[in-house]
Design a protein around this motif. Structure first.
Motif, PDB file in Angstrom:
ATOM      1  N   GLU A 190      35.838  43.992  42.252  1.00 54.71           N
ATOM      2  CA  GLU A 190      36.065  43.104  43.390  1.00 54.71           C
ATOM      3  C   GLU A 190      35.646  41.692  42.999  1.00 54.71           C
ATOM      4  O   GLU A 190      34.758  41.501  42.155  1.00 54.71           O
ATOM      5  CB  GLU A 190      35.264  43.553  44.609  1.00 54.71           C
ATOM      6  N   ALA A 191      36.263  40.691  43.613  1.00 50.82           N
ATOM      7  CA  ALA A 191      35.917  39.293  43.348  1.00 50.82           C
ATOM      8  C   ALA A 191      36.306  38.441  44.533  1.00 50.82           C
ATOM      9  O   ALA A 191      37.285  38.732  45.240  1.00 50.82           O
ATOM     10  CB  ALA A 191      36.604  38.803  42.082  1.00 50.82           C
ATOM     11  N   THR A 192      35.537  37.354  44.762  1.00 53.89           N
ATOM     12  CA  THR A 192      35.893  36.397  45.825  1.00 53.89           C
ATOM     13  C   THR A 192      37.228  35.749  45.507  1.00 53.89           C
ATOM     14  O   THR A 192      38.095  35.605  46.382  1.00 53.89           O
ATOM     15  CB  THR A 192      34.799  35.335  45.955  1.00 53.89           C
ATOM     16  N   ASP A 193      37.406  35.437  44.249  1.00 55.25           N
ATOM     17  CA  ASP A 193      38.692  34.884  43.804  1.00 55.25           C
ATOM     18  C   ASP A 193      39.014  35.552  42.481  1.00 55.25           C
ATOM     19  O   ASP A 193      38.463  35.202  41.425  1.00 55.25           O
ATOM     20  CB  ASP A 193      38.587  33.366  43.642  1.00 55.25           C
ATOM     21  N   ALA A 194      39.885  36.563  42.519  1.00 55.30           N
ATOM     22  CA  ALA A 194      40.212  37.334  41.323  1.00 55.30           C
ATOM     23  C   ALA A 194      40.965  36.516  40.299  1.00 55.30           C
ATOM     24  O   ALA A 194      41.006  36.880  39.122  1.00 55.30           O
ATOM     25  CB  ALA A 194      41.033  38.570  41.705  1.00 55.30           C
ATOM     26  N   SER A 195      41.536  35.373  40.732  1.00 55.29           N
ATOM     27  CA  SER A 195      42.302  34.561  39.768  1.00 55.29           C
ATOM     28  C   SER A 195      41.420  33.655  38.941  1.00 55.29           C
ATOM     29  O   SER A 195      41.877  33.041  37.975  1.00 55.29           O
ATOM     30  CB  SER A 195      43.340  33.720  40.518  1.00 55.29           C
ATOM     31  N   LEU A 196      40.135  33.539  39.308  1.00 52.75           N
ATOM     32  CA  LEU A 196      39.265  32.594  38.633  1.00 52.75           C
ATOM     33  C   LEU A 196      38.504  33.237  37.461  1.00 52.75           C
ATOM     34  O   LEU A 196      38.245  32.580  36.467  1.00 52.75           O
ATOM     35  CB  LEU A 196      38.269  32.008  39.647  1.00 52.75           C
ATOM     36  N   PHE A 197      38.163  34.563  37.568  1.00 52.14           N
ATOM     37  CA  PHE A 197      37.316  35.191  36.568  1.00 52.14           C
ATOM     38  C   PHE A 197      37.996  36.416  35.949  1.00 52.14           C
ATOM     39  O   PHE A 197      38.848  37.051  36.584  1.00 52.14           O
ATOM     40  CB  PHE A 197      35.978  35.622  37.180  1.00 52.14           C
ATOM     41  N   THR A 198      37.577  36.741  34.770  1.00 50.23           N
ATOM     42  CA  THR A 198      38.041  37.941  34.059  1.00 50.23           C
ATOM     43  C   THR A 198      36.850  38.551  33.316  1.00 50.23           C
ATOM     44  O   THR A 198      35.914  37.832  32.913  1.00 50.23           O
ATOM     45  CB  THR A 198      39.161  37.620  33.074  1.00 50.23           C
ATOM     46  N   VAL A 199      36.885  39.887  33.143  1.00 50.00           N
ATOM     47  CA  VAL A 199      35.816  40.625  32.451  1.00 50.00           C
ATOM     48  C   VAL A 199      36.420  41.309  31.233  1.00 50.00           C
ATOM     49  O   VAL A 199      37.426  42.036  31.357  1.00 50.00           O
ATOM     50  CB  VAL A 199      35.152  41.660  33.370  1.00 50.00           C
ATOM     51  N   ASN A 200      35.827  41.078  30.061  1.00 50.71           N
ATOM     52  CA  ASN A 200      36.304  41.740  28.837  1.00 50.71           C
ATOM     53  C   ASN A 200      36.039  43.239  28.931  1.00 50.71           C
ATOM     54  O   ASN A 200      34.931  43.660  29.276  1.00 50.71           O
ATOM     55  CB  ASN A 200      35.592  41.152  27.615  1.00 50.71           C
ATOM     56  N   LEU A 201      37.088  44.034  28.612  1.00 46.67           N
ATOM     57  CA  LEU A 201      37.007  45.489  28.794  1.00 46.67           C
ATOM     58  C   LEU A 201      35.910  46.112  27.952  1.00 46.67           C
ATOM     59  O   LEU A 201      35.281  47.089  28.363  1.00 46.67           O
ATOM     60  CB  LEU A 201      38.361  46.122  28.420  1.00 46.67           C
ATOM     61  N   TYR A 202      35.628  45.554  26.774  1.00 48.12           N
ATOM     62  CA  TYR A 202      34.720  46.216  25.845  1.00 48.12           C
ATOM     63  C   TYR A 202      33.375  45.503  25.698  1.00 48.12           C
ATOM     64  O   TYR A 202      32.364  46.155  25.443  1.00 48.12           O
ATOM     65  CB  TYR A 202      35.378  46.330  24.472  1.00 48.12           C
ATOM     66  N   THR A 203      33.360  44.135  25.845  1.00 50.89           N
ATOM     67  CA  THR A 203      32.101  43.423  25.643  1.00 50.89           C
ATOM     68  C   THR A 203      31.366  43.145  26.932  1.00 50.89           C
ATOM     69  O   THR A 203      30.169  42.873  26.924  1.00 50.89           O
ATOM     70  CB  THR A 203      32.359  42.106  24.922  1.00 50.89           C
ATOM     71  N   GLY A 204      32.078  43.165  28.070  1.00 53.55           N
ATOM     72  CA  GLY A 204      31.460  42.858  29.351  1.00 53.55           C
ATOM     73  C   GLY A 204      31.267  41.372  29.598  1.00 53.55           C
ATOM     74  O   GLY A 204      30.537  41.001  30.523  1.00 53.55           O
ATOM     75  N   GLU A 205      31.896  40.516  28.757  1.00 56.64           N
ATOM     76  CA  GLU A 205      31.762  39.083  28.960  1.00 56.64           C
ATOM     77  C   GLU A 205      32.568  38.633  30.179  1.00 56.64           C
ATOM     78  O   GLU A 205      33.739  39.021  30.337  1.00 56.64           O
ATOM     79  CB  GLU A 205      32.257  38.329  27.730  1.00 56.64           C
ATOM     80  N   VAL A 206      31.926  37.860  31.027  1.00 54.15           N
ATOM     81  CA  VAL A 206      32.589  37.280  32.210  1.00 54.15           C
ATOM     82  C   VAL A 206      32.972  35.845  31.880  1.00 54.15           C
ATOM     83  O   VAL A 206      32.083  35.001  31.618  1.00 54.15           O
ATOM     84  CB  VAL A 206      31.673  37.343  33.449  1.00 54.15           C
ATOM     85  N   ARG A 207      34.263  35.586  31.845  1.00 52.76           N
ATOM     86  CA  ARG A 207      34.761  34.247  31.533  1.00 52.76           C
ATOM     87  C   ARG A 207      35.736  33.785  32.614  1.00 52.76           C
ATOM     88  O   ARG A 207      36.260  34.594  33.381  1.00 52.76           O
ATOM     89  CB  ARG A 207      35.462  34.226  30.174  1.00 52.76           C
ATOM     90  N   THR A 208      35.955  32.448  32.617  1.00 52.85           N
ATOM     91  CA  THR A 208      36.917  31.875  33.576  1.00 52.85           C
ATOM     92  C   THR A 208      38.316  32.060  33.047  1.00 52.85           C
ATOM     93  O   THR A 208      38.567  31.930  31.839  1.00 52.85           O
ATOM     94  CB  THR A 208      36.626  30.398  33.793  1.00 52.85           C
ATOM     95  N   LYS A 209      39.208  32.387  33.955  1.00 57.02           N
ATOM     96  CA  LYS A 209      40.610  32.534  33.582  1.00 57.02           C
ATOM     97  C   LYS A 209      41.345  31.192  33.618  1.00 57.02           C
ATOM     98  O   LYS A 209      42.390  31.029  32.993  1.00 57.02           O
ATOM     99  CB  LYS A 209      41.295  33.530  34.520  1.00 57.02           C
ATOM    100  N   ARG A 210      40.793  30.297  34.391  1.00 57.80           N
ATOM    101  CA  ARG A 210      41.395  28.958  34.516  1.00 57.80           C
ATOM    102  C   ARG A 210      40.278  27.963  34.768  1.00 57.80           C
ATOM    103  O   ARG A 210      39.114  28.337  34.940  1.00 57.80           O
ATOM    104  CB  ARG A 210      42.397  28.941  35.674  1.00 57.80           C
ATOM    105  N   ALA A 211      40.625  26.712  34.824  1.00 55.57           N
ATOM    106  CA  ALA A 211      39.648  25.672  35.127  1.00 55.57           C
ATOM    107  C   ALA A 211      39.290  25.694  36.611  1.00 55.57           C
ATOM    108  O   ALA A 211      40.092  26.092  37.464  1.00 55.57           O
ATOM    109  CB  ALA A 211      40.208  24.286  34.754  1.00 55.57           C
ATOM    110  N   VAL A 212      38.036  25.332  36.897  1.00 59.46           N
ATOM    111  CA  VAL A 212      37.557  25.329  38.275  1.00 59.46           C
ATOM    112  C   VAL A 212      38.129  24.096  38.988  1.00 59.46           C
ATOM    113  O   VAL A 212      38.134  22.980  38.443  1.00 59.46           O
ATOM    114  CB  VAL A 212      36.025  25.308  38.313  1.00 59.46           C
ATOM    115  N   SER A 213      38.577  24.328  40.181  1.00 60.38           N
ATOM    116  CA  SER A 213      39.144  23.224  40.992  1.00 60.38           C
ATOM    117  C   SER A 213      38.197  22.917  42.135  1.00 60.38           C
ATOM    118  O   SER A 213      37.277  23.680  42.452  1.00 60.38           O
ATOM    119  CB  SER A 213      40.523  23.614  41.518  1.00 60.38           C
ATOM    120  N   GLU A 214      38.473  21.752  42.766  1.00 65.45           N
ATOM    121  CA  GLU A 214      37.656  21.335  43.884  1.00 65.45           C
ATOM    122  C   GLU A 214      37.832  22.257  45.085  1.00 65.45           C
ATOM    123  O   GLU A 214      36.973  22.341  45.957  1.00 65.45           O
ATOM    124  CB  GLU A 214      38.023  19.884  44.277  1.00 65.45           C
ATOM    125  N   GLN A 215      38.964  22.964  45.131  1.00 62.16           N
ATOM    126  CA  GLN A 215      39.224  23.831  46.274  1.00 62.16           C
ATOM    127  C   GLN A 215      38.485  25.163  46.184  1.00 62.16           C
ATOM    128  O   GLN A 215      38.432  25.925  47.156  1.00 62.16           O
ATOM    129  CB  GLN A 215      40.738  24.103  46.400  1.00 62.16           C
TER     130      GLN A 215
END
Length: 833
Positions: A613-638
């Motif tokens: 689950e995520a507040t905004d699923a389009s903003l974050f992604t989780v690596n399947l094997y390492t568990g790293e949480v990274r941004t999928k896109r740049a953060v916007s003011e909105q």
């Protein structure tokens, strides 16, 4: 009927006992007793033990017993006095018939050692039988013209007694026309003859009633009578006359039926019907003779109609009568003596004197197994018998005397190869052609415990799933023993050994009867992976023999542990893990890293991460094997300033085990300001913000310096210890291996972007590595170390003692939190003073 059958038996028994007696008397040192027949049961014959030179104790110890060759047990031994006593009624006539001598040979057997003695008991005759005539009345027809002095043979009386007790004389009732005369035959038999002393006169007396009495020589005298009725006939005054009064003929006992053996001939001087002759056997001819011989009434030829048996009767005497057809009829008499010659028509026999005794398989050479003797009912060379055993037999025959033999062992025996021998003995006589017979003697071999139990295989591999039900069967071992009985009865046991310094009997037990091994409790793969069981199989022999087998038990891993989250851990501000990131973050920015471990092994410990689950699923992604949480896109003011992520961690086991962690991310323009805003109370005046920021910076710097000093000190100690031990380690008990190898705790400082953490790694060459990770988050109010070890058996106090010694100026806190079924999270905090 009894008389006729007894007469035949008497002749055979007399001949048999005669030959046996002649053979027996050639043996020196035989004991002989003499008793009268018909003694009462229990009558003493003689002191057998004394005469054989035996003591009274030998009667019990050597099992003294008496066996009769006649088959009937007429005698027994008084165990208390050693006397030979009468066991049953003895009828001499039944045993020996008309034989003058009646000797009963006995065999006396003693054991330990096995010996055979021969004794003789002579049965003396008593006058216990009356003379008996075969008919109660005989009719004679005598013509009145018969000349005086003519003799008429009368029937002889039979007396079963012998010697002086047999028939000695005859008397005739008084009659003026007749007298009695006794005729002596060559075989010492006496035949009464009626003599006509005075011419008969039919008109004066037509019938004469006479009484013939037979007297024996016993004391008192016994007698028997028969009536003779003489009818006086008229005319026909010539009797038939045989050419010979006695005919002798020799016949082989194997002569075929129908063959003519002799022809008798008589003539009559009369003419016509008075001179016509018919031949017949005399009236007193026994049925046994009529069943063998046939007399042709017209020709006088005697032929065979039944088998001859030399062994049953060697001489047959036939009384023949020739009668004419005159009125009155006249008759003449003659005797035919048939002598039977022996042929080899009886096969030899093997008679067991004693039953075969069981033999131990380790019995020495020459052990006596049984006693036996050979006999042949024929005579001469036809009765000479030789015995033979098959080739390769571990037995031989040892002759003793008078065709008696001992069956003895000649070599080693092995019950496991042959538990019983059926010894076939062949007896062959010396006749032409020779006859033979076979007898099989079973000899059982008793077992000796000379074979140990043997397992079906020297070692067994057992694969057992962990978390099994206590008391369930692990495996069944099996052993066999080639021996027999108690020597082959096997009991199973477990030899004492250690599993992690604990007796193996605490883990398993075995059914001593069938070899089934059962678990005492449930096994945990994470604690015990493999152990050995030494099983012993022991027989019940004396002395007992045993053998061992090894059972290797391998514990198979089951997916019974859920993944345990190492980082991020639960923060002090609540159940969420708070992270910060700048709004200026671009795509691919590392926000945080979720790290988890699984106490299982193999596929069960393969971990994957998923954003549930995520507040905004389009903003974050989780690596399947390492568990790293990274941004999928740049953060916007909105984008919202507060983002919440629910990350699910799964293993690859069956069934799948999972856990979740919630990460709260704050988006802010400055790195520290949002955190300070969260820490400040809304009521604080703006003039205090600078001081709080300064305190926070100083605290973070102090924690960083202390951490650096801690790891430097630990590194120095590891280097010193490595010189002696080869690695930086702290020993602890390891339940993951049954040999208790030492594990190493290795501490290292890692950085991952904004996250700093310490990893304490423990492991060895033989077991799965364990990781202890201390994470320091810049979001934390305090500089905390959180160590997570997926096993409840790790003693973290050892780690604390090391760290405490390294950092004397710091305060450590230790708390443990249960995360899942078998996982504990240990929080190790460092606070600078």
């Amino acid at each position: 009927m009894r008389l006729r059958m007894g007469y035949r038996d008497w002749r055979w028994l007399a001949l048999w006992w005669h030959h046996f007696f002649l053979l027996w008397i050639t043996i020196d040192g035989q004991t002989r007793y003499s008793i009268p027949e018909e003694l009462k049961q229990g009558s003493v014959v003689g002191n057998l033990a004394k005469d054989l030179g035996l003591g009274l104790s030998d009667i019990y110890d050597r099992n003294l017993r008496v066996a009769s060759e006649a088959g009937e047990q007429y005698f027994s031994v008084d165990a208390g006095k050693g006397e030979l006593v009468v066991n049953d009624r003895i009828d001499r006539e039944a045993l020996c018939g008309q034989s003058a001598s009646c000797v009963l040979p006995l065999q006396v057997l003693t054991e330990n050692p096995l010996q055979l003695h021969r004794i003789e008991v002579e049965i003396k005759d008593i006058n216990d039988n009356l003379p008996i005539f075969s008919t109660e009345e005989r009719s004679l027809k005598i013509a009145e013209s018969t000349a005086t002095g003519i003799r008429f043979p009368l029937e002889t009386a039979q007396d079963l007694d012998v010697g002086s007790n047999s028939v000695k004389s005859y008397t005739l009732s008084k009659d003026e026309c007749f007298s009695l005369r006794i005729k002596e035959l060559p075989d010492n038999r006496k035949v009464p003859e009626l003599v006509l002393e005075k011419s008969l006169d039919r008109e004066k007396q037509s019938v004469h009633q006479l009484l013939l009495t037979a007297l024996d020589g016993g004391n008192p005298v016994k007698s028997g009578t028969t009536s003779i009725v003489v009818s006086v006939l008229d005319i026909n005054d010539n009797i038939p006359v045989f050419t010979k009064p006695l005919y002798g003929v020799t016949v082989h006992e194997n002569s075929v039926n129908g063959s003519v053996i002799v022809k008798v001939e008589a003539t009559d001087a009369d003419e016509g019907v008075n001179g016509q002759i018919e031949y017949a056997f005399s009236e007193h001819t026994p049925h046994s003779v009529l069943s063998i011989f046939h007399l042709h009434a017209g020709t006088g030829e005697i032929s065979l109609v039944g088998p001859l048996d030399y062994e049953n009767k060697a001489v047959h005497e036939l009384d023949i009568t020739a009668k004419d057809k005159g009125v009155p009829e006249m008759e003449g008499h003659c005797r035919v003596q048939v002598m039977v010659t022996d042929v080899n028509d009886n096969a030899p026999e093997i008679v067991l004197t004693s039953n075969p005794s069981p033999v131990r398989e380790d019995a020495p050479k020459g052990t006596v197994v049984a006693l036996l003797r050979a006999r042949d009912l024929d005579s001469g060379d036809n009765a000479k018998v030789t015995l033979k055993l098959p080739k390769g037999s571990p037995f031989s025959l040892k002759p003793s005397f008078s065709n008696n033999y001992a069956l003895v062992t000649t070599g080693p025996l092995d019950r496991e190869r042959f538990s019983e021998y059926n010894i076939e003995i062949t007896a062959t006589d010396s006749g032409s052609p020779p006859l033979s017979s076979k007898k099989t003697i079973p000899v059982s071999i008793t077992d000796v415990n000379d074979n140990p139990p043997v397992f079906t295989q020297p070692s067994y591999n057992v694969y057992l799933k962990e978390n099994g039900v206590p008391g369930s069967i692990l495996y069944s071992v099996s052993a066999s023993d080639l021996d027999f009985g108690e020597n082959a009865k096997i009991s199973y046991s477990i030899l004492d050994s250690k599993v992690q310094d604990v007796s193996v009997s605490s883990y398993v037990y075995i059914n001593s009867d069938n070899g089934s091994i059962y678990s005492m409790h449930s096994f945990d793969y994470e604690k015990v992976k493999v152990f050995q069981i030494q099983v012993q199989a022991k027989d019940q022999g004396s002395p007992s023999l045993s053998s061992n087998a090894t059972v290797h038990v391998f514990i198979l891993d089951q997916n019974d542990n859920a993944p345990a989250v190492i980082y991020p851990s639960s923060a002090a501000l609540g159940s969420l893990s708070h992270q910060r990131m700048p709004r200026s973050a671009k795509a691919g920015h590392l926000v945080t890293k979720v790290t988890a471990v699984d106490a299982d092994s193999g596929h069960n410990a393969w971990i994957s991460y998923r954003l549930a689950e995520a507040t905004d699923a389009s903003l974050f992604t989780v690596n399947l094997y390492t568990g790293e949480v990274r941004t999928k896109r740049a953060v916007s003011e909105q984008d919202d300033s507060s983002q919440r992520l629910l990350i699910e961690i799964k293993d690859d086991g069956e069934p799948v085990q999972s856990s979740t962690v919630t990460v709260s991310i704050l988006l802010e323009d400055g790195l520290h300001e949002p955190i300070l805003d969260l820490r400040q109370k809304s009521s604080e005046p703006s003039r205090k913000n600078g001081r709080i920021t300064l305190y926070l910076i100083v605290s973070l710097a102090s924690v960083s310096v202390l951490s650096l000093l801690t790891f430097l000190i630990l590194a120095v100690k590891c280097i010193r210890n490595s010189r002696s031990s080869g690695s930086c380690c702290m020993r602890r008990s390891d339940c993951d291996d049954y040999k208790n190898p030492n594990r190493n705790l290795q501490i290292q400082l890692n950085t991952d972007g904004p996250i700093k953490y310490v990893e304490v790694l423990g492991g060895d060459m033989l077991s799965q590595s364990q990781s202890f990770r201390s994470c320091m988050s810049p979001m934390s109010e305090y500089s905390d170390f959180t160590l997570i070890k997926p096993s409840s058996t790790t003693d973290f106090k050892e780690v604390i003692s090391v760290l405490d010694a390294s950092l004397p100026d710091s305060t450590w806190t230790f708390e443990s939190q249960q995360v899942s079924k078998d996982t504990k999270t240990t929080k190790l905090g460092v606070k600078g003073e």
